[in-house]
Design an enzyme around this catalytic site. Sequence first.
Site, PDB file in Angstrom:
ATOM      1  N   GLY A  43       0.871  -2.717  -0.388  1.00  0.00           N
ATOM      2  CA  GLY A  43       1.235  -1.782  -0.089  1.00  0.00           C
ATOM      3  C   GLY A  43       0.393  -0.562  -0.202  1.00  0.00           C
ATOM      4  N   CYS A  44      -0.376  -0.128  -1.062  1.00  0.00           N
ATOM      5  CA  CYS A  44      -1.583   0.629  -1.778  1.00  0.00           C
ATOM      6  C   CYS A  44      -2.756   0.340  -0.857  1.00  0.00           C
ATOM      7  CB  CYS A  44      -2.247   0.339  -3.744  1.00  0.00           C
ATOM      8  SG  CYS A  44      -0.607   0.459  -4.203  1.00  0.00           S
ATOM      9  N   SER A  45      -2.893  -1.080   0.074  1.00  0.00           N
ATOM     10  CA  SER A  45      -4.086  -1.298   0.915  1.00  0.00           C
ATOM     11  C   SER A  45      -3.740  -0.305   1.420  1.00  0.00           C
ATOM     12  CB  SER A  45      -4.113  -2.394   0.896  1.00  0.00           C
ATOM     13  OG  SER A  45      -4.717  -3.223  -0.607  1.00  0.00           O
ATOM     14  N   ALA A  48      -4.182   3.385   1.370  1.00  0.00           N
ATOM     15  CA  ALA A  48      -5.346   3.680   1.203  1.00  0.00           C
ATOM     16  C   ALA A  48      -5.872   3.480   2.028  1.00  0.00           C
ATOM     17  CB  ALA A  48      -6.016   2.774  -0.076  1.00  0.00           C
TER      18      ALA A  48
END
Length: 159
Positions: A43-45, A48
């Site tokens: 999710g953070c990838s 970002a």
Amino acid sequence: MLATGVEAPDFSLPDSNGNTVALKDFRGKWVVFWWYPEANSSGCSVQAASLERSLDDLTNDGVVLIGASFNTVAQNDEFACDKSLRLVLLSDPDKVVGEKYKVIRDPSDRHPTKPHRYTYVIDPQGTVVHAEDANQVPLQDYGPHVVELVRKLRAASEK
């Protein structure tokens, strides 16, 4: 989550290169301060990558984009390198700044050691003018969402 209208708590944290970044250095500029749960997670990838694609638009608009997590400098550096990110990624492993920004999760939460995915927009005077749970926006669309959001906030403040 911090309320809008409050002064943004100052911070001084290391980025993924080990350089110290302080909020006070950006007085007079619009700042988007986004928290992400874990470097290199799926999710953070996605989030970002979306912000990275919008970084030039934000920079051209005079907006400073700063990410933060409870990851170490080394973990954030690996994240930035693995994903080819130019984003400023700050490390708060002691959760001192996270406490000030109210991103600490409840111990009973599913991921109690990770920060909430909150985003704050801070105006040039240092006031939090917008706070949101970024999970309410599709992460793949988060960059364009932030660009549009800041443009609207700026326009409203100039009236």
